[in-house]
Motif scaffolding. Sequence first.
Motif, PDB file in Angstrom:
ATOM      1  N   GLY A  50      46.412  -7.782 100.481  1.00 24.92           N
ATOM      2  CA  GLY A  50      46.320  -7.460  99.060  1.00 24.92           C
ATOM      3  C   GLY A  50      47.010  -6.167  98.707  1.00 24.92           C
ATOM      4  O   GLY A  50      46.538  -5.382  97.887  1.00 24.92           O
ATOM      5  N   ARG A  51      48.177  -5.933  99.308  1.00 25.09           N
ATOM      6  CA  ARG A  51      48.956  -4.725  99.014  1.00 25.09           C
ATOM      7  C   ARG A  51      50.195  -5.092  98.205  1.00 25.09           C
ATOM      8  O   ARG A  51      51.037  -5.850  98.658  1.00 25.09           O
ATOM      9  CB  ARG A  51      49.388  -4.019 100.301  1.00 25.09           C
ATOM     10  N   GLY A  52      50.288  -4.573  96.994  1.00 20.24           N
ATOM     11  CA  GLY A  52      51.448  -4.840  96.155  1.00 20.24           C
ATOM     12  C   GLY A  52      51.419  -6.184  95.466  1.00 20.24           C
ATOM     13  O   GLY A  52      52.211  -6.446  94.563  1.00 20.24           O
ATOM     14  N   VAL A  53      50.518  -7.033  95.917  1.00 15.77           N
ATOM     15  CA  VAL A  53      50.306  -8.364  95.331  1.00 15.77           C
ATOM     16  C   VAL A  53      48.811  -8.649  95.404  1.00 15.77           C
ATOM     17  O   VAL A  53      48.101  -8.052  96.226  1.00 15.77           O
ATOM     18  CB  VAL A  53      51.094  -9.465  96.098  1.00 15.77           C
ATOM     19  N   PRO A  54      48.305  -9.555  94.566  1.00 16.19           N
ATOM     20  CA  PRO A  54      46.876  -9.907  94.691  1.00 16.19           C
ATOM     21  C   PRO A  54      46.622 -10.550  96.051  1.00 16.19           C
ATOM     22  O   PRO A  54      47.447 -11.317  96.551  1.00 16.19           O
ATOM     23  CB  PRO A  54      46.668 -10.927  93.557  1.00 16.19           C
ATOM     24  N   ASN A  67      45.771 -13.050  98.658  1.00 23.79           N
ATOM     25  CA  ASN A  67      45.837 -14.500  98.548  1.00 23.79           C
ATOM     26  C   ASN A  67      46.105 -15.067  99.940  1.00 23.79           C
ATOM     27  O   ASN A  67      47.245 -15.042 100.421  1.00 23.79           O
ATOM     28  CB  ASN A  67      46.947 -14.905  97.569  1.00 23.79           C
ATOM     29  N   TYR A  68      45.062 -15.573 100.576  1.00 27.37           N
ATOM     30  CA  TYR A  68      45.209 -16.061 101.947  1.00 27.37           C
ATOM     31  C   TYR A  68      46.064 -17.323 102.026  1.00 27.37           C
ATOM     32  O   TYR A  68      46.746 -17.551 103.039  1.00 27.37           O
ATOM     33  CB  TYR A  68      43.833 -16.316 102.566  1.00 27.37           C
ATOM     34  N   ALA A  69      46.042 -18.128 100.966  1.00 23.21           N
ATOM     35  CA  ALA A  69      46.891 -19.328 100.964  1.00 23.21           C
ATOM     36  C   ALA A  69      48.364 -18.942 100.981  1.00 23.21           C
ATOM     37  O   ALA A  69      49.182 -19.566 101.665  1.00 23.21           O
ATOM     38  CB  ALA A  69      46.571 -20.198  99.745  1.00 23.21           C
ATOM     39  N   GLU A  70      48.711 -17.893 100.215  1.00 22.44           N
ATOM     40  CA  GLU A  70      50.098 -17.409 100.216  1.00 22.44           C
ATOM     41  C   GLU A  70      50.434 -16.780 101.563  1.00 22.44           C
ATOM     42  O   GLU A  70      51.557 -16.936 102.065  1.00 22.44           O
ATOM     43  CB  GLU A  70      50.308 -16.393  99.094  1.00 22.44           C
ATOM     44  N   ALA A  71      49.464 -16.061 102.144  1.00 24.10           N
ATOM     45  CA  ALA A  71      49.689 -15.484 103.473  1.00 24.10           C
ATOM     46  C   ALA A  71      49.978 -16.603 104.480  1.00 24.10           C
ATOM     47  O   ALA A  71      50.906 -16.506 105.295  1.00 24.10           O
ATOM     48  CB  ALA A  71      48.472 -14.681 103.911  1.00 24.10           C
ATOM     49  N   PHE A  72      49.178 -17.670 104.387  1.00 22.42           N
ATOM     50  CA  PHE A  72      49.388 -18.818 105.278  1.00 22.42           C
ATOM     51  C   PHE A  72      50.784 -19.402 105.085  1.00 22.42           C
ATOM     52  O   PHE A  72      51.472 -19.723 106.068  1.00 22.42           O
ATOM     53  CB  PHE A  72      48.326 -19.890 105.007  1.00 22.42           C
ATOM     54  N   LYS A  73      51.212 -19.515 103.841  1.00 21.05           N
ATOM     55  CA  LYS A  73      52.535 -20.084 103.553  1.00 21.05           C
ATOM     56  C   LYS A  73      53.644 -19.272 104.220  1.00 21.05           C
ATOM     57  O   LYS A  73      54.548 -19.834 104.866  1.00 21.05           O
ATOM     58  CB  LYS A  73      52.770 -20.127 102.040  1.00 21.05           C
ATOM     59  N   TRP A  74      53.566 -17.952 104.092  1.00 20.69           N
ATOM     60  CA  TRP A  74      54.639 -17.114 104.629  1.00 20.69           C
ATOM     61  C   TRP A  74      54.558 -16.974 106.140  1.00 20.69           C
ATOM     62  O   TRP A  74      55.588 -16.910 106.822  1.00 20.69           O
ATOM     63  CB  TRP A  74      54.658 -15.765 103.924  1.00 20.69           C
ATOM     64  N   TYR A  75      53.337 -16.959 106.694  1.00 19.08           N
ATOM     65  CA  TYR A  75      53.236 -16.973 108.158  1.00 19.08           C
ATOM     66  C   TYR A  75      53.815 -18.279 108.711  1.00 19.08           C
ATOM     67  O   TYR A  75      54.463 -18.288 109.759  1.00 19.08           O
ATOM     68  CB  TYR A  75      51.777 -16.820 108.618  1.00 19.08           C
ATOM     69  N   SER A  76      53.576 -19.360 107.989  1.00 18.80           N
ATOM     70  CA  SER A  76      54.117 -20.661 108.425  1.00 18.80           C
ATOM     71  C   SER A  76      55.637 -20.642 108.417  1.00 18.80           C
ATOM     72  O   SER A  76      56.287 -21.188 109.320  1.00 18.80           O
ATOM     73  CB  SER A  76      53.600 -21.777 107.517  1.00 18.80           C
ATOM     74  N   ALA A  77      56.207 -20.010 107.391  1.00 21.92           N
ATOM     75  CA  ALA A  77      57.666 -19.912 107.315  1.00 21.92           C
ATOM     76  C   ALA A  77      58.217 -19.114 108.492  1.00 21.92           C
ATOM     77  O   ALA A  77      59.225 -19.495 109.117  1.00 21.92           O
ATOM     78  CB  ALA A  77      58.086 -19.270 105.988  1.00 21.92           C
ATOM     79  N   ALA A  78      57.560 -17.983 108.813  1.00 18.39           N
ATOM     80  CA  ALA A  78      58.011 -17.163 109.936  1.00 18.39           C
ATOM     81  C   ALA A  78      57.808 -17.886 111.264  1.00 18.39           C
ATOM     82  O   ALA A  78      58.638 -17.795 112.174  1.00 18.39           O
ATOM     83  CB  ALA A  78      57.281 -15.829 109.941  1.00 18.39           C
ATOM     84  N   ALA A  79      56.702 -18.632 111.384  1.00 21.93           N
ATOM     85  CA  ALA A  79      56.447 -19.392 112.608  1.00 21.93           C
ATOM     86  C   ALA A  79      57.510 -20.463 112.812  1.00 21.93           C
ATOM     87  O   ALA A  79      57.893 -20.762 113.945  1.00 21.93           O
ATOM     88  CB  ALA A  79      55.062 -20.027 112.550  1.00 21.93           C
ATOM     89  N   ALA A  80      57.988 -21.025 111.706  1.00 18.54           N
ATOM     90  CA  ALA A  80      59.062 -22.019 111.796  1.00 18.54           C
ATOM     91  C   ALA A  80      60.346 -21.402 112.327  1.00 18.54           C
ATOM     92  O   ALA A  80      61.214 -22.101 112.851  1.00 18.54           O
ATOM     93  CB  ALA A  80      59.308 -22.646 110.431  1.00 18.54           C
TER      94      ALA A  80
END
Length: 228
Positions: free
Chosen positions: A158-162, A164-177
């Motif tokens: 929640g730094r600089g943006v609200p 949001n664990y769903a968004e965190a999951f989305k971006w971790y998934s992108a990096a994992a890919a």
Amino acid sequence: MKIKRAALIASVLVLLASASAQEDTNAWIARAKAGDPAAQVKMGQMYVFGQGVARDSSEAAKWFRKAADQNYADGQYRLGVLYEVGRGVPLDPPTALRLYKLAARQGHVDAQYDLGAVYEQGRGVAKDDVAASKWYLQAAQHGKKEAEMKMAELYEQGRGVPQNYAEAFKWYSAAAAHDDSEAKFRLGRLYEQGLGVPQSTAQAIQWYRQAVEQGNAEAKLALRALEK
């Protein structure tokens, strides 16, 4: 006799490679002097790393500036890097910031990412997580793995943006890919805790195992705890 012949062949190959490298250097010099900004950046890089020429940060800055003066994004970015660290030019963070922004606004992904880091870390500017998230997002949207990780971290914390664990999951998934082991570990942690996704120990174990295969020590500990 065979050893002498092999040594002679090796010497000839070295000479040929050296001649070819010199021809390449001369070709880049000619293009750079003719005003090709891509060649000017290449010349700058050659001086930075001492490839075919003696290392010389001042000469590197000169060639990067020629490209930057033509509004060439890569030249602007690389000249900005030199100003930020004070190599070949005076240490000047405000000029580095200006050059990064010029390059970033043209879509230069590394400039976008570095701007995010500048604002997140307060390198020559006041720390600003909102500004950092703006630039990291642009780099992440261009597929830069490191920026994807940063966006995931910002959303998780929640730094600089609200937050949001769903968004965190989305971006971790992108990096994992992109095969990032830390992203895989953090996906496992989200699954284990049920943050942003339905809780799933099986999924957590799967992601931890993938991270462990890449040598992630934290994932190894987390996996050991789940498999007790």
